[in-house]
Design a protein around this motif. Structure first.
Motif, PDB file in Angstrom:
ATOM      1  N   GLN A   1     -74.589  -6.499 -21.454  1.00  0.00           N
ATOM      2  CA  GLN A   1     -75.808  -6.023 -21.131  1.00  0.00           C
ATOM      3  C   GLN A   1     -75.476  -4.854 -20.000  1.00  0.00           C
ATOM      4  O   GLN A   1     -76.052  -3.904 -19.592  1.00  0.00           O
ATOM      5  CB  GLN A   1     -76.661  -6.901 -20.731  1.00  0.00           C
ATOM      6  CG  GLN A   1     -77.479  -7.328 -21.881  1.00  0.00           C
ATOM      7  CD  GLN A   1     -78.359  -8.742 -21.436  1.00  0.00           C
ATOM      8  OE1 GLN A   1     -78.242  -9.271 -20.242  1.00  0.00           O
ATOM      9  NE2 GLN A   1     -79.057  -9.069 -22.630  1.00  0.00           N
TER      10      GLN A   1
ATOM     11  N   LEU B   1     -79.543 -17.346 -28.213  1.00  0.00           N
ATOM     12  CA  LEU B   1     -79.478 -16.863 -27.058  1.00  0.00           C
ATOM     13  C   LEU B   1     -79.760 -15.188 -26.638  1.00  0.00           C
ATOM     14  O   LEU B   1     -79.682 -14.974 -25.476  1.00  0.00           O
ATOM     15  CB  LEU B   1     -77.909 -17.138 -26.560  1.00  0.00           C
ATOM     16  CG  LEU B   1     -77.740 -18.816 -26.758  1.00  0.00           C
ATOM     17  CD1 LEU B   1     -76.114 -18.947 -26.577  1.00  0.00           C
ATOM     18  CD2 LEU B   1     -78.500 -19.749 -25.733  1.00  0.00           C
ATOM     19  N   SER B   2     -79.743 -14.488 -27.643  1.00  0.00           N
ATOM     20  CA  SER B   2     -80.208 -13.193 -27.425  1.00  0.00           C
ATOM     21  C   SER B   2     -80.689 -12.725 -28.832  1.00  0.00           C
ATOM     22  O   SER B   2     -80.400 -13.188 -29.843  1.00  0.00           O
ATOM     23  CB  SER B   2     -78.780 -12.365 -27.065  1.00  0.00           C
ATOM     24  OG  SER B   2     -78.376 -11.562 -27.823  1.00  0.00           O
TER      25      SER B   2
ATOM     26  N   ARG C   1     -72.410 -22.321 -25.133  1.00  0.00           N
ATOM     27  CA  ARG C   1     -73.816 -21.325 -24.737  1.00  0.00           C
ATOM     28  C   ARG C   1     -73.380 -20.560 -23.576  1.00  0.00           C
ATOM     29  O   ARG C   1     -73.796 -19.696 -23.181  1.00  0.00           O
ATOM     30  CB  ARG C   1     -74.887 -22.299 -24.441  1.00  0.00           C
ATOM     31  CG  ARG C   1     -75.516 -22.961 -25.898  1.00  0.00           C
ATOM     32  CD  ARG C   1     -76.233 -24.329 -25.658  1.00  0.00           C
ATOM     33  NE  ARG C   1     -75.570 -25.076 -24.910  1.00  0.00           N
ATOM     34  CZ  ARG C   1     -75.871 -26.507 -24.522  1.00  0.00           C
ATOM     35  NH1 ARG C   1     -77.243 -26.591 -24.758  1.00  0.00           N
ATOM     36  NH2 ARG C   1     -75.300 -27.192 -23.881  1.00  0.00           N
ATOM     37  N   VAL C   2     -72.506 -21.127 -22.394  1.00  0.00           N
ATOM     38  CA  VAL C   2     -72.335 -20.501 -21.239  1.00  0.00           C
ATOM     39  C   VAL C   2     -71.346 -19.609 -21.627  1.00  0.00           C
ATOM     40  O   VAL C   2     -71.645 -18.323 -21.071  1.00  0.00           O
ATOM     41  CB  VAL C   2     -71.565 -21.604 -20.445  1.00  0.00           C
ATOM     42  CG1 VAL C   2     -70.816 -21.003 -19.229  1.00  0.00           C
ATOM     43  CG2 VAL C   2     -72.460 -22.864 -20.162  1.00  0.00           C
TER      44      VAL C   2
ATOM     45  N   GLU D   1     -79.881 -22.728 -31.638  1.00  0.00           N
ATOM     46  CA  GLU D   1     -80.507 -22.153 -30.480  1.00  0.00           C
ATOM     47  C   GLU D   1     -80.001 -20.422 -30.133  1.00  0.00           C
ATOM     48  O   GLU D   1     -79.009 -20.118 -30.121  1.00  0.00           O
ATOM     49  CB  GLU D   1     -79.586 -22.968 -29.064  1.00  0.00           C
ATOM     50  CG  GLU D   1     -80.142 -22.696 -27.864  1.00  0.00           C
ATOM     51  CD  GLU D   1     -79.655 -23.447 -26.770  1.00  0.00           C
ATOM     52  OE1 GLU D   1     -79.012 -24.647 -26.970  1.00  0.00           O
ATOM     53  OE2 GLU D   1     -80.168 -23.121 -25.479  1.00  0.00           O
TER      54      GLU D   1
ATOM     55  N   ILE E   1     -72.907 -11.945 -23.272  1.00  0.00           N
ATOM     56  CA  ILE E   1     -74.066 -11.173 -23.601  1.00  0.00           C
ATOM     57  C   ILE E   1     -74.344 -10.390 -22.033  1.00  0.00           C
ATOM     58  O   ILE E   1     -74.636  -9.330 -22.232  1.00  0.00           O
ATOM     59  CB  ILE E   1     -75.253 -12.120 -23.818  1.00  0.00           C
ATOM     60  CG1 ILE E   1     -75.121 -12.850 -25.112  1.00  0.00           C
ATOM     61  CG2 ILE E   1     -76.478 -11.363 -23.800  1.00  0.00           C
ATOM     62  CD1 ILE E   1     -75.991 -14.069 -25.433  1.00  0.00           C
ATOM     63  N   ALA E   2     -74.002 -11.075 -21.118  1.00  0.00           N
ATOM     64  CA  ALA E   2     -74.210 -10.222 -19.887  1.00  0.00           C
ATOM     65  C   ALA E   2     -73.203  -9.156 -19.529  1.00  0.00           C
ATOM     66  O   ALA E   2     -73.656  -8.346 -19.147  1.00  0.00           O
ATOM     67  CB  ALA E   2     -73.965 -11.376 -18.513  1.00  0.00           C
TER      68      ALA E   2
ATOM     69  N   ALA F   1     -71.066 -17.689 -24.369  1.00  0.00           N
ATOM     70  CA  ALA F   1     -72.030 -16.887 -24.988  1.00  0.00           C
ATOM     71  C   ALA F   1     -72.736 -15.892 -24.080  1.00  0.00           C
ATOM     72  O   ALA F   1     -72.963 -14.808 -23.929  1.00  0.00           O
ATOM     73  CB  ALA F   1     -72.838 -17.423 -26.140  1.00  0.00           C
ATOM     74  N   ARG F   2     -73.558 -16.689 -23.040  1.00  0.00           N
ATOM     75  CA  ARG F   2     -74.301 -16.164 -22.221  1.00  0.00           C
ATOM     76  C   ARG F   2     -73.741 -15.049 -21.257  1.00  0.00           C
ATOM     77  O   ARG F   2     -73.812 -14.066 -20.937  1.00  0.00           O
ATOM     78  CB  ARG F   2     -75.035 -16.933 -21.218  1.00  0.00           C
ATOM     79  CG  ARG F   2     -76.069 -17.758 -21.784  1.00  0.00           C
ATOM     80  CD  ARG F   2     -77.233 -18.288 -20.993  1.00  0.00           C
ATOM     81  NE  ARG F   2     -77.946 -18.993 -21.595  1.00  0.00           N
ATOM     82  CZ  ARG F   2     -77.823 -20.303 -21.863  1.00  0.00           C
ATOM     83  NH1 ARG F   2     -77.016 -21.259 -21.398  1.00  0.00           N
ATOM     84  NH2 ARG F   2     -78.925 -21.057 -22.569  1.00  0.00           N
ATOM     85  N   ARG F   3     -72.337 -15.455 -21.043  1.00  0.00           N
ATOM     86  CA  ARG F   3     -71.172 -14.578 -20.096  1.00  0.00           C
ATOM     87  C   ARG F   3     -71.059 -13.415 -21.000  1.00  0.00           C
ATOM     88  O   ARG F   3     -71.173 -12.296 -20.445  1.00  0.00           O
ATOM     89  CB  ARG F   3     -70.004 -15.577 -19.990  1.00  0.00           C
ATOM     90  CG  ARG F   3     -69.258 -14.946 -18.891  1.00  0.00           C
ATOM     91  CD  ARG F   3     -67.649 -15.496 -18.624  1.00  0.00           C
ATOM     92  NE  ARG F   3     -67.750 -16.922 -18.872  1.00  0.00           N
ATOM     93  CZ  ARG F   3     -67.771 -18.020 -17.895  1.00  0.00           C
ATOM     94  NH1 ARG F   3     -68.261 -17.474 -16.719  1.00  0.00           N
ATOM     95  NH2 ARG F   3     -67.624 -19.331 -18.224  1.00  0.00           N
TER      96      ARG F   3
END
Ligand SMILES: CC(=O)N[C@H]1[C@@H](OP(=O)(O)OP(=O)(O)OC[C@H]2O[C@@H](n3ccc(=O)[nH]c3=O)[C@H](O)[C@@H]2O)O[C@H](CO)[C@@H](O)[C@@H]1O[C@H](C)C(=O)N[C@@H](C)C(=O)N[C@H](CCC(=O)O)C(=O)O
Ligand SMILES: Nc1ncnc2c1ncn2[C@@H]1O[C@H](COP(=O)(O)OP(=O)(O)OP(=O)(O)O)[C@@H](O)[C@H]1O
Length: 550
Positions: A524, A376-377, A513-514, A374, A520-521, A516-518
């Protein structure tokens, strides 16, 4: 609602209750009984379900389906007069449940996927294709159940028979018209999907697994093969990229088509179809010897060609009759070409033209398969994958190396209380293929997590990658993503879609995934806020937890 006598009609029954109650439903779990249910009291590995007959009757069960041992227990509890007794009620439960729920699978076009690897991914791709065709599929597998307009987490890859038939009833009543499900070897050995006769069954591949249950590879294979019999499917699609697939083509008892992917996915172009016959069969122009050609004689062959890997991978699928269509996908990994092609061929074999599939999808197949490669970025590319053994890690890393310009950063741990022997090999594999490795905790269960990491680190010492050990997985994910350069790929391996981390003292919420998204944010935000961190700061952070070698 049907009478008990109708539910067991024609079956070998030794004892029937005098009363012939109307049945609303059926369950093998006393905790799920609702008034009007038949309770199936089945022998288990830990306990006989008949132990819970009293609780089931108290909850409203109107009859008990069981075996001789169960009858004895029920008799002791004063419940013998409610029992219907068979030799092997577990084996007949699917049929009994299907009757009680009105044979729901008969109104669904159904797809069953089996094989060691790729079941989940292939099932999601079929679901994606059916939705593109404006159908309303139920999706049942390891990760979740998506049916009747709702999504619930799965507990088994293939549900137990009574649960399965109840779910299908719900889906059919909601207006669902199709079914895609993973069919595990355990399910096949136990007849969990019976009496469903899948419109199309598919086989991905077979490698060593689950020998604790099946004991030998031959038994494991035989369980998979049993899906390709007239009672269990109308027709089959078999990937012949491994020897087990080739064997299955020869031994299937239903009409099958063969699918060859491997040469093309490995960069061999159109090798499988060099003969270019008017109508391809698996025996024509194939790379196999004459003996195999005889097995394959007359078996229609689908094949894949022109595989172009990249951030989007494209490939061409050719039908036995010569029709071709090209597709592209966001799913990384050459092994996913096998999953994509199998899904396409299974849907095509259910009666959909290849051209219609190409039109409905616009040639793009971009399913989100939770926790399976999956993405994610993109910059850096961050991928969560369920790879939790050496072979799967090697597959995943192999797929990513060729499409990564910068470094391959791999984060992995290993689950506690199982397969301890594999850990050094996993450590070695990642330290040989990656540039930077984070060794962290997976799901330790009740085992000492420090010891698990030590086992992995013994293996990483045999590789060349830089290795950083950070016990806390959350922190390790945050650091791996924060430190990555835009051209790097970060592979977060092992836990895929899982959302709980079992460890001593209980379970904690943890979804890679949660996390990783954190991370990545955060990255960014720092980039957009114009506060890129200094190189020295990054290097200092990256040194934390680093394993130095003498
Ligand atoms: C080997 C196997 O298939 N085991 C399944 C089996 O467990 P068991 O025989 O130990 O059951 P048990 O705990 O002794 O209970 C006996 C009976 O009493 C009933 N019971 C029990 C307690 C209670 O309070 N009330 C009650 O009615 C149970 O529902 C059961 O019918 O029946 C249980 C209840 O339905 C299942 O949860 C359990 O799956 C266990 C969790 C499992 O791990 N299964 C794995 C091996 C499995 O099936 N895996 C494959 C996928 C593998 C893969 O590809 O990765 C799958 O399809 O998921
Ligand atoms: N066709 C394939 N061949 C080899 N490896 C694969 C294939 N498809 C997926 N994989 C690898 O195996 C892992 C599990 O994939 P997937 O969940 O689709 O298979 P599965 O058969 O459902 O496995 P499981 O029963 O363990 O969930 C993926 O994370 C990927 O690394």
């Amino acid at each position: 609602m049907i009478r008990l006598s109708e539910a067991v009609e024609d079956l070998q029954v030794h004892v029937v209750p005098e009363a012939d109650p109307l049945l609303c439903g059926v369950t093998a779990n006393s905790r799920r009984v609702v008034p009007g249910d038949l309770f199936a009291a089945l022998p288990g590995e830990h306990v006989h379900g008949a132990k819970f007959a009293g609780a089931a009757v108290a909850a409203g069960a109107v009859a008990i389906l069981t075996d001789a041992a169960g009858l004895k227990q029920a008799d002791e509890a004063g419940l013998a007069e409610t029992c219907v007794v068979m030799d092997d009620p577990a084996a007949e439960l699917g049929l009994v449940a299907a009757r009680i729920y009105g044979e729901p699978a008969r109104s669904l076009r159904s797809f069953g996927v089996t094989g060691t690897n790729g079941k989940t991914t292939t099932a999601y791709i079929i679901d994606y294709l059916l939705r593109a065709l404006k159908r309303k599929p139920a999706l049942i597998g390891t990760v979740e159940l998506r049916l009747a307009g709702r999504t619930v987490p799965a507990t088994l890859t293939t549900p137990m028979p009574a649960d399965l038939q109840r779910l299908l009833r719900e889906h059919a009543d909601w207006g669902g018209d199709s079914l895609v499900m993973e069919v595990s070897s355990h399910a096949l050995a136990q007849g969990r999907t019976d009496p469903i006769c899948f419109s199309v069954a598919g086989f991905t591949n077979l490698t060593q697994d689950h020998l604790d249950f099946h004991k030998t590879m031959e038994n494991y294979y035989a369980a998979k093969r049993s899906l390709f019999t007239p009672a269990r499917c109308a027709r089959g699609v078999v990937c012949i990229d491994d020897a087990w697939g080739e064997k299955l083509v020869g031994e299937a008892q239903v009409p099958v088509v063969a699918l060859r992917v491997s040469e093309a996915a490995r960069g061999g172009g159109d090798a499988a179809g060099a003969a270019n016959s008017a109508r391809d069969t698996a025996g024509s122009g194939n790379t196999a010897g004459e003996g195999k050609a005889a097995i394959f004689a007359g078996v229609p062959l689908w094949r894949v060609s022109e595989v172009r890997p990249g951030v989007r991978t494209s490939f061409t699928l050719r039908a036995p009759g010569g029709e071709e269509a090209s597709f592209s996908t966001n799913l990384p990994g050459s092994f996913n070409i096998q999953n994509l092609a199998l899904a396409l061929v299974m849907v095509a074999e259910s009666g959909v033209e290849l051209g219609e599939l190409a039109r409905a999808t616009n040639g793009k197949i971009d399913p989100v398969v939770p926790g399976r490669m999956e993405v994610l970025s993109d910059y850096p590319r961050v991928i969560v994958d369920f790879a939790h053994n050496t072979a799967a890690l090697e597959n995943a890393m192999g797929a990513l190396t060729s499409t990564t310009r910068g470094r391959l950063i791999v984060l992995t741990g290993s689950a506690g209380e199982r397969d301890a022997d594999k850990r050094p090999a996993m450590g070695e594999a990642v330290a040989k293929a990656a540039d930077l490795v984070y060794i962290t905790d997976d799901d330790p269960h009740d085992e000492d997590p420090d010891g698990i990491r030590r086992d992995l680190l013994r293996g990483t010492a045999r590789g060349t990658a830089r290795v950083i050990e950070i016990a806390d997985r959350r922190q390790a994910i945050a650091q791996a993503i924060a430190q990555a350069a835009p051209d790097d790929t970060v592979l977060l391996a092992g836990r895929g879609h899982e959302t709980k981390q079992p460890m001593r003292g209980g379970e904690v919420d943890l979804d890679d995934r949660v996390e990783a998204r954190r991370a990545i944010a955060v990255r960014q935000e720092a980039e957009q806020g114009g506060t890129p961190r200094g190189k020295a700061e990054k290097v200092a952070e990256e040194k934390q937890g680093e394993i130095t070698r003498d």
